[in-house]
Design a protein around this motif. Structure first.
Motif, PDB file in Angstrom:
ATOM      1  N   GLN A  18       0.830  -1.196   0.000  1.00 25.75           N
ATOM      2  CA  GLN A  18       0.000   0.000   0.000  1.00 25.75           C
ATOM      3  C   GLN A  18       0.874   1.258   0.000  1.00 25.75           C
ATOM      4  N   ALA A  19       1.896   1.264   0.850  1.00 25.54           N
ATOM      5  CA  ALA A  19       2.782   2.426   0.950  1.00 25.54           C
ATOM      6  C   ALA A  19       3.491   2.686  -0.369  1.00 25.54           C
ATOM      7  N   GLN A  20       4.015   1.640  -0.971  1.00 25.47           N
ATOM      8  CA  GLN A  20       4.729   1.808  -2.238  1.00 25.47           C
ATOM      9  C   GLN A  20       3.803   2.377  -3.309  1.00 25.47           C
ATOM     10  N   MET A  21       2.617   1.805  -3.411  1.00 27.03           N
ATOM     11  CA  MET A  21       1.668   2.251  -4.423  1.00 27.03           C
ATOM     12  C   MET A  21       1.260   3.715  -4.201  1.00 27.03           C
ATOM     13  N   PHE A  22       0.855   4.057  -2.969  1.00 22.02           N
ATOM     14  CA  PHE A  22       0.387   5.414  -2.691  1.00 22.02           C
ATOM     15  C   PHE A  22       1.509   6.447  -2.813  1.00 22.02           C
ATOM     16  N   LEU A  23       2.693   6.130  -2.285  1.00 21.53           N
ATOM     17  CA  LEU A  23       3.787   7.110  -2.330  1.00 21.53           C
ATOM     18  C   LEU A  23       4.236   7.383  -3.766  1.00 21.53           C
ATOM     19  N   GLU A  24       4.405   6.326  -4.554  1.00 18.09           N
ATOM     20  CA  GLU A  24       4.841   6.521  -5.935  1.00 18.09           C
ATOM     21  C   GLU A  24       3.778   7.216  -6.774  1.00 18.09           C
ATOM     22  N   LYS A  25       2.510   6.999  -6.418  1.00 15.20           N
ATOM     23  CA  LYS A  25       1.420   7.695  -7.111  1.00 15.20           C
ATOM     24  C   LYS A  25       1.358   9.163  -6.663  1.00 15.20           C
TER      25      LYS A  25
END
Length: 174
Positions: A18-25
């Motif tokens: 979740q963190a990877q997806m949200f931060l990169e987005k």
């Protein structure tokens, strides 16, 4: 600003995705590498460079503060953010005393929490890069000043000495 390589450490694997997806987005400059084990993260840090570290506080074996302390003891001074669900003032104070740059609390709304975290990462990396650039510039100035055959003194408008090379400083002491 160029790409920001982030090491993100949390023992909950679902949160890592979740963190990877949200931060990169949230910010396309962020390149997030996730780890669920502090030991694996420490090994990766020894082999690769990161621009910032985000770590959970409460993890088995090595908590976020122990992880931070190991990094600082090894001379790593890159931006470090504790990102935790725990809301304890003494943990926040200890984290900052150990050299954490920020202490952020996880919230229920991923969109807002990762927006705040992304902004914090970018701000801390920008500050760190500016600081490193200034240090490099000061070192270059020091090398030039101390390796010239001339005496160099810089004074302000009141004729107070702002800085001087080693030869000028030695001469003024005589």
């Amino acid at each position: 600003m160029e790409e920001i390589k982030v090491l993100f450490l949390d023992d909950k694997k679902s949160l890592l995705e979740q963190a990877q997806m949200f931060l990169e987005k949230q910010d396309d400059r962020l390149d997030v590498h996730t780890f669920s084990s502090p030991e694996d993260a420490l090994e990766k840090i020894s082999k690769d460079e990161f621009d910032a570290i985000v770590s959970d506080y409460q993890m088995p074996n090595i908590d976020g503060l122990d992880f931070l302390e190991r990094l600082r003891d090894d001379g790593e001074d890159i931006p470090f953010i504790i990102f935790t669900g725990r809301s304890r003032e003494e943990v926040a104070m200890e984290a900052l005393n150990l050299g954490a740059d920020r202490y952020l609390q996880k919230k229920r709304d991923p969109t807002s929490q990762y927006g705040v975290l992304a902004d914090a990462i970018v701000d801390e990396v920008r500050h760190y890069r500016d600081h490193m650039s200034l240090q490099k510039s000061e070192e270059e100035k020091r090398l030039v000043l101390n390796n010239t055959s001339e005496m160099i003194v810089h004074q302000d408008l009141d004729h107070d000495i702002v800085w001087a090379d080693e030869r000028a400083a030695e001469f003024s002491e005589e």
